[in-house]
Design an enzyme around this catalytic site. Structure first.
Site, PDB file in Angstrom:
ATOM      1  N   SER A 156       0.876  -1.178   0.005  1.00  0.00           N
ATOM      2  CA  SER A 156      -0.206  -0.063   0.401  1.00  0.00           C
ATOM      3  C   SER A 156       0.783   1.299  -0.013  1.00  0.00           C
ATOM      4  O   SER A 156       2.003   1.289   0.982  1.00  0.00           O
ATOM      5  CB  SER A 156      -1.012  -0.269   1.222  1.00  0.00           C
ATOM      6  OG  SER A 156      -1.261   1.115   1.623  1.00  0.00           O
TER       7      SER A 156
ATOM      8  N   TYR B 125      -1.344  -0.893  10.502  1.00  0.00           N
ATOM      9  CA  TYR B 125      -1.221  -1.398   9.448  1.00  0.00           C
ATOM     10  C   TYR B 125      -0.679  -1.434   8.750  1.00  0.00           C
ATOM     11  O   TYR B 125      -0.378  -2.617   7.948  1.00  0.00           O
ATOM     12  CB  TYR B 125      -2.574  -1.251   8.738  1.00  0.00           C
ATOM     13  CG  TYR B 125      -3.525  -1.258   7.030  1.00  0.00           C
ATOM     14  CD1 TYR B 125      -3.186  -2.725   7.411  1.00  0.00           C
ATOM     15  CD2 TYR B 125      -2.948   0.142   6.335  1.00  0.00           C
ATOM     16  CE1 TYR B 125      -3.792  -2.867   5.590  1.00  0.00           C
ATOM     17  CE2 TYR B 125      -3.067  -0.668   5.154  1.00  0.00           C
ATOM     18  CZ  TYR B 125      -3.549  -1.845   4.626  1.00  0.00           C
ATOM     19  OH  TYR B 125      -3.547  -2.342   3.387  1.00  0.00           O
TER      20      TYR B 125
ATOM     21  N   LYS C 197       2.625  -3.973   6.218  1.00  0.00           N
ATOM     22  CA  LYS C 197       2.797  -3.925   4.847  1.00  0.00           C
ATOM     23  C   LYS C 197       4.280  -4.032   5.040  1.00  0.00           C
ATOM     24  O   LYS C 197       4.720  -4.375   3.941  1.00  0.00           O
ATOM     25  CB  LYS C 197       1.944  -3.237   4.435  1.00  0.00           C
ATOM     26  CG  LYS C 197       0.488  -3.298   3.976  1.00  0.00           C
ATOM     27  CD  LYS C 197      -0.196  -4.795   3.111  1.00  0.00           C
ATOM     28  CE  LYS C 197      -1.748  -5.331   3.572  1.00  0.00           C
ATOM     29  NZ  LYS C 197      -1.133  -6.035   2.432  1.00  0.00           N
TER      30      LYS C 197
HETATM   31  P1  NAD Z   1     -10.408  -7.049   1.224  1.00  0.00           P
HETATM   32  O1  NAD Z   1     -10.714  -7.035   2.669  1.00  0.00           O
HETATM   33  O2  NAD Z   1     -11.911  -7.039   0.487  1.00  0.00           O
HETATM   34  O3  NAD Z   1      -9.944  -8.394   0.484  1.00  0.00           O
HETATM   35  C1  NAD Z   1      -9.067  -9.569   1.686  1.00  0.00           C
HETATM   36  C2  NAD Z   1      -9.690 -10.465   1.447  1.00  0.00           C
HETATM   37  O4  NAD Z   1      -8.918 -11.860   1.860  1.00  0.00           O
HETATM   38  C3  NAD Z   1     -11.534 -10.811   1.833  1.00  0.00           C
HETATM   39  O5  NAD Z   1     -11.612 -11.594   1.355  1.00  0.00           O
HETATM   40  C4  NAD Z   1     -10.792 -11.544   3.695  1.00  0.00           C
HETATM   41  O6  NAD Z   1     -12.139 -12.494   3.697  1.00  0.00           O
HETATM   42  C5  NAD Z   1      -9.507 -12.580   3.572  1.00  0.00           C
HETATM   43  N1  NAD Z   1      -8.543 -12.640   4.468  1.00  0.00           N
HETATM   44  C6  NAD Z   1      -8.455 -12.105   5.599  1.00  0.00           C
HETATM   45  N2  NAD Z   1      -7.667 -12.727   6.317  1.00  0.00           N
HETATM   46  C7  NAD Z   1      -7.596 -13.790   6.230  1.00  0.00           C
HETATM   47  C8  NAD Z   1      -7.225 -14.923   6.199  1.00  0.00           C
HETATM   48  N3  NAD Z   1      -6.166 -14.580   7.068  1.00  0.00           N
HETATM   49  N4  NAD Z   1      -6.925 -15.800   6.007  1.00  0.00           N
HETATM   50  C9  NAD Z   1      -7.878 -16.043   4.933  1.00  0.00           C
HETATM   51  N5  NAD Z   1      -8.331 -15.256   4.096  1.00  0.00           N
HETATM   52  C10 NAD Z   1      -8.255 -13.745   4.325  1.00  0.00           C
HETATM   53  O7  NAD Z   1      -9.278  -6.350   0.620  1.00  0.00           O
HETATM   54  P2  NAD Z   1      -8.811  -5.834  -0.162  1.00  0.00           P
HETATM   55  O8  NAD Z   1      -9.441  -4.362  -0.620  1.00  0.00           O
HETATM   56  O9  NAD Z   1     -10.049  -6.288  -1.349  1.00  0.00           O
HETATM   57  O10 NAD Z   1      -7.517  -6.042  -0.313  1.00  0.00           O
HETATM   58  C11 NAD Z   1      -6.854  -6.891  -0.751  1.00  0.00           C
HETATM   59  C12 NAD Z   1      -5.542  -6.479  -0.218  1.00  0.00           C
HETATM   60  O11 NAD Z   1      -5.028  -5.087  -1.267  1.00  0.00           O
HETATM   61  C13 NAD Z   1      -5.205  -6.751   1.050  1.00  0.00           C
HETATM   62  O12 NAD Z   1      -3.449  -6.940   1.548  1.00  0.00           O
HETATM   63  C14 NAD Z   1      -5.389  -5.071   1.741  1.00  0.00           C
HETATM   64  O13 NAD Z   1      -4.360  -4.217   2.894  1.00  0.00           O
HETATM   65  C15 NAD Z   1      -4.460  -4.295   0.194  1.00  0.00           C
HETATM   66  N6  NAD Z   1      -4.308  -2.946   0.086  1.00  0.00           N
HETATM   67  C16 NAD Z   1      -5.615  -3.104  -0.331  1.00  0.00           C
HETATM   68  C17 NAD Z   1      -5.924  -0.929  -0.130  1.00  0.00           C
HETATM   69  C18 NAD Z   1      -7.700  -1.024  -0.195  1.00  0.00           C
HETATM   70  O14 NAD Z   1      -8.078   0.279  -0.080  1.00  0.00           O
HETATM   71  N7  NAD Z   1      -8.632  -1.317  -0.867  1.00  0.00           N
HETATM   72  C19 NAD Z   1      -5.334  -0.138  -0.065  1.00  0.00           C
HETATM   73  C20 NAD Z   1      -3.820  -0.943  -0.502  1.00  0.00           C
HETATM   74  C21 NAD Z   1      -4.008  -2.681   0.099  1.00  0.00           C
HETATM   75  C1  UD1 Z   2      -6.630   4.797   4.093  1.00  0.00           C
HETATM   76  C2  UD1 Z   2      -5.491   4.424   5.037  1.00  0.00           C
HETATM   77  C3  UD1 Z   2      -5.138   3.727   4.493  1.00  0.00           C
HETATM   78  C4  UD1 Z   2      -5.180   2.551   3.447  1.00  0.00           C
HETATM   79  C5  UD1 Z   2      -6.267   3.424   2.284  1.00  0.00           C
HETATM   80  C6  UD1 Z   2      -6.369   2.301   1.671  1.00  0.00           C
HETATM   81  C7  UD1 Z   2      -6.404   6.022   6.927  1.00  0.00           C
HETATM   82  C8  UD1 Z   2      -5.225   7.458   7.997  1.00  0.00           C
HETATM   83  N1  UD1 Z   2      -5.482   5.371   6.347  1.00  0.00           N
HETATM   84  O1  UD1 Z   2      -6.182   6.131   3.429  1.00  0.00           O
HETATM   85  O2  UD1 Z   2      -3.839   3.180   5.780  1.00  0.00           O
HETATM   86  O3  UD1 Z   2      -3.574   2.558   2.882  1.00  0.00           O
HETATM   87  O4  UD1 Z   2      -7.346   3.627   3.229  1.00  0.00           O
HETATM   88  O5  UD1 Z   2      -7.817   1.526   2.054  1.00  0.00           O
HETATM   89  O6  UD1 Z   2      -7.184   5.685   7.264  1.00  0.00           O
HETATM   90  N2  UD1 Z   2     -12.108  10.888   3.891  1.00  0.00           N
HETATM   91  C9  UD1 Z   2     -13.262  11.526   4.704  1.00  0.00           C
HETATM   92  N3  UD1 Z   2     -14.731  10.772   5.218  1.00  0.00           N
HETATM   93  C10 UD1 Z   2     -14.547   9.502   4.853  1.00  0.00           C
HETATM   94  C11 UD1 Z   2     -13.734   8.594   4.673  1.00  0.00           C
HETATM   95  C12 UD1 Z   2     -12.750   9.776   4.012  1.00  0.00           C
HETATM   96  O7  UD1 Z   2     -13.615  13.114   4.225  1.00  0.00           O
HETATM   97  O8  UD1 Z   2     -15.453   9.686   5.915  1.00  0.00           O
HETATM   98  C13 UD1 Z   2     -11.074  11.333   3.084  1.00  0.00           C
HETATM   99  C14 UD1 Z   2      -9.850  11.315   4.312  1.00  0.00           C
HETATM  100  O9  UD1 Z   2      -9.617  12.030   5.462  1.00  0.00           O
HETATM  101  C15 UD1 Z   2      -8.729  11.879   2.895  1.00  0.00           C
HETATM  102  C16 UD1 Z   2     -10.053  10.769   1.582  1.00  0.00           C
HETATM  103  O10 UD1 Z   2     -10.977  10.972   2.022  1.00  0.00           O
HETATM  104  O11 UD1 Z   2      -8.888  12.775   3.179  1.00  0.00           O
HETATM  105  C17 UD1 Z   2      -9.391   9.708   1.552  1.00  0.00           C
HETATM  106  O12 UD1 Z   2      -9.800   8.546   2.498  1.00  0.00           O
HETATM  107  P1  UD1 Z   2     -10.095   6.414   2.570  1.00  0.00           P
HETATM  108  O13 UD1 Z   2     -10.545   6.566   1.711  1.00  0.00           O
HETATM  109  O14 UD1 Z   2     -10.171   6.596   3.885  1.00  0.00           O
HETATM  110  O15 UD1 Z   2      -8.197   7.078   2.126  1.00  0.00           O
HETATM  111  P2  UD1 Z   2      -6.438   7.237   2.803  1.00  0.00           P
HETATM  112  O16 UD1 Z   2      -7.217   8.424   3.540  1.00  0.00           O
HETATM  113  O17 UD1 Z   2      -5.921   7.644   1.490  1.00  0.00           O
END
Ligand code: NAD
Ligand code: UD1
Length: 360
Positions: free
Chosen positions: A132, A156, A160
């Site tokens: 991330s 978190y 990562k």
């Molecule tokens: P998500 O929660 O939708 O998907 C993760 C999946 O992993 C879920 O289906 C959950 O049930 C499963 N899971 C969690 N722990 C598990 C375990 N111990 N064993 C088996 N399954 C397990 O999340 P996502 O948004 O699809 O994210 C996928 C990956 O990308 C994650 O590692 C997350 O940290 C990373 N990531 C996500 C974002 C985002 O904003 N969505 C941003 C940066 C990184």
């Molecule tokens: C958040 C996480 C980050 C994670 C990313 C994707 C925090 C501090 N950071 O990042 O670690 O990798 O999500 O999962 O939680 N916002 C509002 N109102 C809301 C929600 C968000 O104003 O209800 C604003 C936030 O302040 C930010 C922007 O929207 O400025 C985006 O927020 P968000 O979608 O949560 O993503 P990140 O803050 O980038």
């Protein structure tokens, strides 16, 4: 290729699974459904009809080494082996990670080590890892390149970052191993069919799911965290990227780098930042619904602005985001309208509403 996807029922995993099947890959998905629903699998089956690839599914926790090894053993018994693993499984709620750090280190860090041990046992030498942009912490300068200073600000984010280090150490010790680390910026959007999308349980932490639940009438108003940032309109700026572009980034990284040993690190973002208010306005225009909002103090741990320099992925993978803000917002809105309660039925959603009220 034969590919194992951990967390394959999740938001990014399910979209990537579809993109891989369209390319003819044979998949095994594993997930413990801690943050996803079995309904995803039905939708994936329907959407992949006629595609050259296919998938199997096993419900398991990646921390359960025996269950994980059984999946690798079954593959070996069929005279096959996994060419690669894409490791999506993990927990991702920043606030929860501060309250329950051990749970996050267990699932995200120890879970990855368990997976690597099983991969080593079965000589599987390619892992693509979901990292991330949060590993950069508070940026000293923008846009962020892969060389920018790091410094995750949350449990978190540190989980990562630790895995990135573990992968670097494992690559140094195993000359055959390829680790592709993808640092996602802010994934948003949904499959254009409206059949797959992001389905947060409880109150969404992230901006776009919250806005779309306001637009569909599930929540009253958006709380904007901070309007005093040093950005053009005072609200936080992020690099939102369509989940289909992200899925395509995985396909390219996997197909090009799995046979190249060493650690490969890429930002996956568009390079373009949008503010909270710009996202609200885009959603209002696409949905035609008002998005009531009020301003509140900054959210702890939030940075002012964060966007990628996506040049390395463009140059080395030939990958570039293709979809724009309108695509991101209109696909999110289609998904939200077609699935107002996400993957849950109305009855299951009543249960969720009771839990949410109990939480408040
Ligand atoms: P998500 O929660 O939708 O998907 C993760 C999946 O992993 C879920 O289906 C959950 O049930 C499963 N899971 C969690 N722990 C598990 C375990 N111990 N064993 C088996 N399954 C397990 O999340 P996502 O948004 O699809 O994210 C996928 C990956 O990308 C994650 O590692 C997350 O940290 C990373 N990531 C996500 C974002 C985002 O904003 N969505 C941003 C940066 C990184
Ligand atoms: C958040 C996480 C980050 C994670 C990313 C994707 C925090 C501090 N950071 O990042 O670690 O990798 O999500 O999962 O939680 N916002 C509002 N109102 C809301 C929600 C968000 O104003 O209800 C604003 C936030 O302040 C930010 C922007 O929207 O400025 C985006 O927020 P968000 O979608 O949560 O993503 P990140 O803050 O980038």
């Amino acid at each position: 290729m034969n590919i194992l996807l951990t967390g394959g029922a999740g938001y990014i995993g399910s979209h990537t699974a579809l993109a891989l099947m369209a390319r003819g890959h044979q998949l095994v998905l594993v997930d413990n459904f801690s943050n996803s629903q079995p309904e995803v699998l039905k939708r994936l089956s329907n959407l992949s009809q006629g595609m050259p690839g296919s998938f199997d599914f096993h419900q398991l926790d990646i921390c359960d080494a025996k269950a994980l090894a059984a999946v690798f053993a079954a593959k070996a018994a069929a005279g096959q082996h996994f060419d690669a693993v894409i490791h999506f499984a993990g927990l991702k709620a920043v606030g929860e990670s501060a309250r329950e750090p051990l749970k996050y280190y267990q699932h995200n860090v120890a879970g990855t080590v368990t997976l690597l041990n099983v991969m080593q046992q079965y000589q599987v030498n390619c892992l693509v890892f979901s990292s991330s942009a949060t590993v950069y912490g508070d940026p000293q300068s923008l846009p962020l390149t892969e060389q920018s200073p790091t410094g995750p600000q949350s449990v978190y984010g540190r989980s990562k970052f630790m895995v990135e280090h573990i992968l670097a150490d494992y690559c140094a010790a195993n000359a055959a191993f390829s680790a592709v680390v993808l640092r996602y910026f802010n994934p948003v959007g949904a499959h254009p069919s409206g059949q797959l999308g992001e389905d947060p349980q409880g109150i969404p932490n992230n901006l776009l799911p919250f806005i779309s639940q306001v637009a569909v009438g599930r929540r009253e108003a958006l709380t904007v965290f901070g309007n005093d940032y040093p950005t053009p309109d005072g609200t936080g700026v992020r690099d939102y990227i369509h989940v289909l572009d992200l899925a395509d980034g995985h396909v390219r990284a996997l197909e090009q780098l799995c046979n190249q040993a060493g650690q490969h690190l890429f930002n996956l973002g568009t390079g373009q930042g949008y503010s909270v208010l710009e996202m609200v306005e885009a959603f209002r225009q696409v949905s035609g619904h008002p998005i009531p909002l009020h301003f509140a103090p900054r959210r702890p741990g939030d940075v002012s602005a964060c966007y990628a320099d996506a040049g390395k992925a463009r140059q080395q993978l030939g990958w570039q985001a293709q979809l724009n803000l309108t695509d991101m917002v209109s696909d999110t809105w289609r998904w939200q309208q077609q699935n107002p309660q996400g993957y849950r039925t109305a009855n299951q959603a009543v249960g969720t509403a009771v839990e949410e009220n109990a939480d408040v």
